[in-house]
Design a protein around this motif. Structure first.
Motif, PDB file in Angstrom:
ATOM      1  N   ILE A   1      -1.535  -1.383  -4.274  1.00  0.00           N
ATOM      2  CA  ILE A   1      -2.568  -0.356  -4.364  1.00  0.00           C
ATOM      3  C   ILE A   1      -1.996   0.974  -3.891  1.00  0.00           C
ATOM      4  CG2 ILE A   1      -4.468  -2.001  -4.128  1.00  0.00           C
ATOM      5  CD1 ILE A   1      -4.786  -1.091  -1.211  1.00  0.00           C
ATOM      6  N   GLY A   2      -2.536   2.070  -4.453  1.00  0.00           N
ATOM      7  CA  GLY A   2      -2.044   3.393  -4.125  1.00  0.00           C
ATOM      8  C   GLY A   2      -1.264   3.992  -5.276  1.00  0.00           C
ATOM      9  N   CYS A   3      -0.926   5.266  -5.162  1.00  0.00           N
ATOM     10  CA  CYS A   3      -0.270   6.012  -6.239  1.00  0.00           C
ATOM     11  C   CYS A   3       1.034   5.342  -6.679  1.00  0.00           C
ATOM     12  CB  CYS A   3       0.042   7.431  -5.775  1.00  0.00           C
ATOM     13  SG  CYS A   3      -1.395   8.418  -5.372  1.00  0.00           S
ATOM     14  N   GLY A   4       1.091   4.929  -7.933  1.00  0.00           N
ATOM     15  CA  GLY A   4       2.307   4.364  -8.496  1.00  0.00           C
ATOM     16  C   GLY A   4       2.688   3.002  -7.978  1.00  0.00           C
ATOM     17  N   ALA A   5       1.818   2.345  -7.202  1.00  0.00           N
ATOM     18  CA  ALA A   5       2.157   1.048  -6.619  1.00  0.00           C
ATOM     19  C   ALA A   5       2.301  -0.027  -7.689  1.00  0.00           C
ATOM     20  CB  ALA A   5       1.089   0.628  -5.606  1.00  0.00           C
ATOM     21  N   HIS A   6       3.250  -0.929  -7.490  1.00  0.00           N
ATOM     22  CA  HIS A   6       3.494  -2.041  -8.396  1.00  0.00           C
ATOM     23  C   HIS A   6       2.947  -3.331  -7.791  1.00  0.00           C
ATOM     24  CE1 HIS A   6       6.442  -0.113 -11.247  1.00  0.00           C
ATOM     25  NE2 HIS A   6       6.360   0.791 -10.279  1.00  0.00           N
ATOM     26  N   GLY A   7       2.466  -4.225  -8.646  1.00  0.00           N
ATOM     27  CA  GLY A   7       1.991  -5.526  -8.202  1.00  0.00           C
ATOM     28  C   GLY A   7       2.486  -6.628  -9.113  1.00  0.00           C
ATOM     29  N   LYS A   8       2.446  -7.856  -8.624  1.00  0.00           N
ATOM     30  CA  LYS A   8       2.806  -9.040  -9.412  1.00  0.00           C
ATOM     31  C   LYS A   8       1.883 -10.176  -8.983  1.00  0.00           C
ATOM     32  CE  LYS A   8       6.118 -12.801  -9.578  1.00  0.00           C
ATOM     33  NZ  LYS A   8       5.534 -13.745  -8.625  1.00  0.00           N
ATOM     34  N   LEU A   9       1.249 -10.805  -9.959  1.00  0.00           N
ATOM     35  CA  LEU A   9       0.314 -11.892  -9.664  1.00  0.00           C
ATOM     36  C   LEU A   9       0.568 -13.068 -10.597  1.00  0.00           C
ATOM     37  CD1 LEU A   9      -2.972  -9.836  -9.217  1.00  0.00           C
ATOM     38  CD2 LEU A   9      -1.729 -11.045  -7.414  1.00  0.00           C
TER      39      LEU A   9
ATOM     40  N   ILE B   1       0.860  -1.183   0.000  1.00  0.00           N
ATOM     41  CA  ILE B   1       0.000   0.000   0.000  1.00  0.00           C
ATOM     42  C   ILE B   1       0.895   1.231   0.000  1.00  0.00           C
ATOM     43  CG2 ILE B   1      -1.791   1.268   1.237  1.00  0.00           C
ATOM     44  CD1 ILE B   1      -2.532  -1.400   2.623  1.00  0.00           C
ATOM     45  N   HIS B   2       0.724   2.100  -1.003  1.00  0.00           N
ATOM     46  CA  HIS B   2       1.602   3.270  -1.121  1.00  0.00           C
ATOM     47  C   HIS B   2       0.903   4.536  -0.653  1.00  0.00           C
ATOM     48  CE1 HIS B   2       5.228   5.243  -2.507  1.00  0.00           C
ATOM     49  NE2 HIS B   2       4.471   6.210  -3.010  1.00  0.00           N
ATOM     50  N   ILE B   3       1.570   5.254   0.264  1.00  0.00           N
ATOM     51  CA  ILE B   3       1.134   6.576   0.723  1.00  0.00           C
ATOM     52  C   ILE B   3       2.117   7.586   0.138  1.00  0.00           C
ATOM     53  CG2 ILE B   3       0.600   8.017   2.709  1.00  0.00           C
ATOM     54  CD1 ILE B   3      -1.130   5.482   2.620  1.00  0.00           C
ATOM     55  N   PRO B   4       1.679   8.492  -0.749  1.00  0.00           N
ATOM     56  CA  PRO B   4       2.647   9.259  -1.538  1.00  0.00           C
ATOM     57  C   PRO B   4       3.171  10.546  -0.902  1.00  0.00           C
ATOM     58  CG  PRO B   4       0.430   9.731  -2.295  1.00  0.00           C
ATOM     59  CD  PRO B   4       0.301   8.690  -1.206  1.00  0.00           C
ATOM     60  N   TRP B   5       2.615  10.992   0.225  1.00  0.00           N
ATOM     61  CA  TRP B   5       2.975  12.314   0.732  1.00  0.00           C
ATOM     62  C   TRP B   5       4.139  12.285   1.707  1.00  0.00           C
ATOM     63  CZ3 TRP B   5      -2.223  10.838   0.281  1.00  0.00           C
ATOM     64  CH2 TRP B   5      -2.936  11.518  -0.718  1.00  0.00           C
ATOM     65  N   CYS B   6       4.983  13.345   1.641  1.00  0.00           N
ATOM     66  CA  CYS B   6       6.059  13.602   2.592  1.00  0.00           C
ATOM     67  C   CYS B   6       5.962  15.062   3.023  1.00  0.00           C
ATOM     68  CB  CYS B   6       7.425  13.385   1.956  1.00  0.00           C
ATOM     69  SG  CYS B   6       7.878  11.661   1.695  1.00  0.00           S
TER      70      CYS B   6
ATOM     71  N   THR C   1       1.551  -5.183 -12.589  1.00  0.00           N
ATOM     72  CA  THR C   1       0.651  -4.043 -12.678  1.00  0.00           C
ATOM     73  C   THR C   1       1.314  -2.797 -12.099  1.00  0.00           C
ATOM     74  OG1 THR C   1      -0.337  -4.519 -10.511  1.00  0.00           O
ATOM     75  CG2 THR C   1      -1.396  -5.515 -12.446  1.00  0.00           C
ATOM     76  N   THR C   2       0.900  -1.636 -12.602  1.00  0.00           N
ATOM     77  CA  THR C   2       1.313  -0.347 -12.054  1.00  0.00           C
ATOM     78  C   THR C   2       0.081   0.539 -11.955  1.00  0.00           C
ATOM     79  OG1 THR C   2       3.430  -0.564 -13.203  1.00  0.00           O
ATOM     80  CG2 THR C   2       2.911   1.591 -12.280  1.00  0.00           C
ATOM     81  N   LYS C   3      -0.049   1.247 -10.858  1.00  0.00           N
ATOM     82  CA  LYS C   3      -1.198   2.127 -10.660  1.00  0.00           C
ATOM     83  C   LYS C   3      -0.861   3.569 -11.050  1.00  0.00           C
ATOM     84  CE  LYS C   3      -3.532  -1.352  -9.398  1.00  0.00           C
ATOM     85  NZ  LYS C   3      -3.993  -1.620  -8.040  1.00  0.00           N
ATOM     86  N   VAL C   4      -1.890   4.372 -11.273  1.00  0.00           N
ATOM     87  CA  VAL C   4      -1.732   5.785 -11.628  1.00  0.00           C
ATOM     88  C   VAL C   4      -0.820   6.457 -10.604  1.00  0.00           C
ATOM     89  CG1 VAL C   4      -2.949   7.993 -11.824  1.00  0.00           C
ATOM     90  CG2 VAL C   4      -3.938   5.925 -12.821  1.00  0.00           C
TER      91      VAL C   4
END
Length: 384
Positions: free
Chosen positions: A267-275, A11-16, A285-288
């Motif tokens: 899931i989340g901004c720019g997150a990558h997945g593999k299934l 899970i990606h949280i994009p803010w710093c 997969t790559t998310k927006v």
């Protein structure tokens, strides 16, 4: 036959608070209030879409681990983290021993929330210390100080987490051998169950890339690693992957699943997945990437989906698997890629001849030489 491996969730949280000059992750400096509720809602909708798209609703695969990374996830209030984890659990079953890691900064506000994150379901916190020396922290663009880093580690001990990690970097701008070993000594004294100790690298699309700092030379970098590695071993830490050290039984299960070529939803901004699927497909997969696009209800969350070609699977398997210092079962190659061992006979032979790996009837193991020339090892599997 390809057998679907353990399933994790990233899970990606994009803010710093601000962008660090060395960081090439998908992170965005906070401007105004973070849309916390909107983002949690979007994350769960993103997960719903993946579940429908990839037929996981009727799947009996329980989640092996969850990793909440960033960015700075500890900018999200504990009540929203609880809402997120409760929502995930409603959609996919959790293994009884699931590991749930969240990255956190050691700043005062974030550290005060550690206990609340544990109550929300987090079992493991990864604290981004990077250095204990104020001048180095300022050069790295970090917003915490030495005392906050020390206090965060002490608090992580006190609140009853299953484990925690300290992130520590070496090879920093203007860092001497003594500086680097002093940082490591202080980290060891704090007795974290897990230490990620890795060398700073200058990546494209970072401020350090456009304005390169002066870094230690190769001889100093080797001395830092050689002496630091021995310090860690003497303190009871085991190196189980290239930059991962842990006390016995405290390895990061989420990272182990990555390196063993496991599956993960992203899931989340720019997150990558593999299934992986029983029909032989492996999908990445790559998310927006940008929060504005991700939160736009008119757009899909999925940015790209690609099938991993058969000819690319050996390299993809070994670029992950040979990061680990444990023996690699030969049967795992077939189960995770769907390929026969015959296809890698020649590159394995070349690696054996060069002394990069050792082989038994059931396993391969990267040698000390292979660790030093890991890029050369991996190149052999691009030649298939």
């Amino acid at each position: 036959m390809l057998v679907p491996p353990p399933l994790s969730l990233y899970i990606h949280i994009p803010w710093c608070v601000q962008k660090c000059p060395y960081c090439d992750f998908n992170s965005h400096a906070q401007k105004g209030d973070i849309p916390q509720q909107a983002y949690i809602t979007a994350l769960l909708e993103d997960l719903d879409t993946d579940i429908r798209q990839y037929g996981l609703a009727s799947d009996s695969r329980a989640l092996h681990s969850i990793f909440i990374g960033g960015g700075t996830p500890s900018l999200i209030a504990p009540e929203y983290i609880k809402q997120l984890l409760d929502g995930v659990r409603e959609r996919i079953p959790f293994r009884d021993d699931i590991e749930i890691t969240m990255e956190a900064n050691p700043g005062t506000i974030e550290a005060a929330r550690f206990e609340q994150y544990r109550l929300a379901g987090v079992t493991r916190i990864s604290i981004g210390v990077q250095s204990f020396q104020q001048t180095k922290l300022e050069r790295l663009g970090r917003i915490h100080g030495e005392s906050e880093a020390v206090n965060a580690a002490k608090l992580a001990h006190e609140i009853g987490l299953n484990s925690f990690n300290l992130d520590l970097m070496h090879g920093l701008p203007g860092q001497s051998i003594d500086d680097a070993l002093s940082d490591l000594k202080q980290a060891i004294e704090l007795a974290p169950p897990h230490l990620s100790w890795y060398q700073l690298t200058i990546e494209p699309n970072t401020l350090f890339y456009s304005k390169p700092p002066t870094l230690p030379d190769d001889d100093d970098l080797w001395d830092i690693f050689d002496q630091g590695h021995q310090m860690l071993v003497d303190a009871g830490y085991q190196q189980y992957e290239i930059s991962g050290y842990s006390k016995p039984d405290f390895q990061c299960q989420h990272n182990l699943n990555y390196w063993r070529f496991g599956d993960y939803l992203g899931i989340g901004c720019g997150a990558h997945g593999k299934l992986s699927f029983a029909d032989g497909r492996i999908v990445r997969t790559t998310k927006v990437k940008h929060p504005r696009g991700y939160l736009n209800m008119l757009k899909p969350y999925l940015d790209s989906e690609t099938d991993v070609d058969m000819k690319d699977r050996p390299f993809e398997f070994f670029i992950n698997r040979f990061r680990l210092l444990e023996p690699c079962p030969k049967v795992q190659f077939t189960l995770r890629t769907g390929l026969n061992l015959d296809i890698i006979q020649e590159p394995i032979k070349r690696c054996l001849e060069q002394g990069y790996i050792e082989e038994t009837e059931e396993h391969w193991l990267v040698t000390e030489k292979g660790k030093l020339f890991l890029n050369d090892v991996l190149e052999q599997f691009e030649l298939i």
